[in-house]
Design a protein around this motif. Structure first.
Motif, PDB file in Angstrom:
ATOM      1  N   LEU A 115     -10.233 -12.100   6.137  1.00 57.35           N
ATOM      2  CA  LEU A 115     -11.182 -11.842   4.727  1.00 57.35           C
ATOM      3  C   LEU A 115      -9.700 -11.988   3.841  1.00 57.35           C
ATOM      4  N   GLN A 116      -9.394 -13.189   3.955  1.00 56.23           N
ATOM      5  CA  GLN A 116      -8.107 -13.562   2.801  1.00 56.23           C
ATOM      6  C   GLN A 116      -8.787 -12.544   1.321  1.00 56.23           C
ATOM      7  N   MET A 117      -8.137 -12.206   0.404  1.00 52.71           N
ATOM      8  CA  MET A 117      -8.309 -11.165  -0.371  1.00 52.71           C
ATOM      9  C   MET A 117      -6.807 -11.887  -1.102  1.00 52.71           C
ATOM     10  N   ASN A 118      -7.680 -12.083  -2.559  1.00 55.64           N
ATOM     11  CA  ASN A 118      -6.043 -12.014  -3.923  1.00 55.64           C
ATOM     12  C   ASN A 118      -7.349 -12.012  -5.371  1.00 55.64           C
ATOM     13  N   SER A 119      -6.068 -11.518  -6.134  1.00 59.08           N
ATOM     14  CA  SER A 119      -6.788 -11.287  -6.776  1.00 59.08           C
ATOM     15  C   SER A 119      -7.291  -9.812  -7.092  1.00 59.08           C
ATOM     16  N   LEU A 120      -6.369  -9.033  -6.467  1.00 58.52           N
ATOM     17  CA  LEU A 120      -7.646  -7.636  -6.001  1.00 58.52           C
ATOM     18  C   LEU A 120      -7.157  -6.901  -7.564  1.00 58.52           C
ATOM     19  N   LYS A 121      -9.107  -6.175  -7.397  1.00 54.97           N
ATOM     20  CA  LYS A 121      -8.552  -5.126  -9.192  1.00 54.97           C
ATOM     21  C   LYS A 121      -8.937  -3.618  -8.064  1.00 54.97           C
TER      22      LYS A 121
ATOM     23  N   THR B  38      -6.497   0.049  -1.052  1.00 43.66           N
ATOM     24  CA  THR B  38      -6.613   0.873  -1.676  1.00 43.66           C
ATOM     25  C   THR B  38      -5.518  -0.119  -3.712  1.00 43.66           C
ATOM     26  N   VAL B  39      -6.372  -0.532  -4.219  1.00 38.50           N
ATOM     27  CA  VAL B  39      -6.212  -1.129  -4.933  1.00 38.50           C
ATOM     28  C   VAL B  39      -5.428  -0.223  -6.112  1.00 38.50           C
ATOM     29  N   SER B  40      -4.205  -0.439  -7.178  1.00 37.03           N
ATOM     30  CA  SER B  40      -3.395   0.560  -8.285  1.00 37.03           C
ATOM     31  C   SER B  40      -4.308  -0.197  -9.300  1.00 37.03           C
ATOM     32  N   SER B  41      -3.771   0.055 -10.316  1.00 38.17           N
ATOM     33  CA  SER B  41      -4.402  -0.124 -11.118  1.00 38.17           C
ATOM     34  C   SER B  41      -2.838  -0.189 -12.231  1.00 38.17           C
TER      35      SER B  41
END
Length: 121
Positions: free
Chosen positions: A80-86, A118-121
């Motif tokens: 699973l390639q995940m780009n532009s993570l939010k 975990t995606v930090s803002s």
């Protein structure tokens, strides 16, 4: 015995990318659908993306255009390639394989142990 082992999770800033891998091993005759699910705190586990042996894919609306699922049938591995993570992508990600262990079995669902993203803002 069948094992699904995920890797590639971690901490990333918003806008970044991660690539998850999940390898199925053990007594496996064939796998049809491989998929990724996510489970955020306090929420139910939901389908993120799925891919058939022939390469047909489906995605949750929230990840279309940002995530790409692929697989290597020879290696029984799904990616699973995940780009532009939010930040809202933060969850434990689980892989699932619908497989049969011998040619006499029916297909059954097998799950990995999960990997934290975990995606930090």
């Amino acid at each position: 015995q069948v094992q699904l082992v995920e890797s590639g999770g971690g901490l990333v800033q918003a806008g970044g990318s991660l690539r998850l891998s999940c390898a199925a091993s053990g007594s496996i005759f064939s796998i049809n659908v491989m998929s990724w699910y996510w489970e955020a705190p306090g929420k139910e586990r939901e389908l993120v993306a799925a891919i058939t042996t022939g390469g047909r894919t489906t995605y949750a609306d929230s990840v279309k255009g940002r995530f790409t699922i692929s697989r290597d049938n020879a290696k029984n591995t799904v990616y699973l390639q995940m780009n532009s993570l939010k930040p809202e992508d933060t969850a434990v990600y689980y892989c699932k394989a619908n497989l049969r262990r011998t040619r006499f079995d029916t297909f059954g669902a097998y799950w990995g142990q999960g990997t934290q993203v975990t995606v930090s803002s």
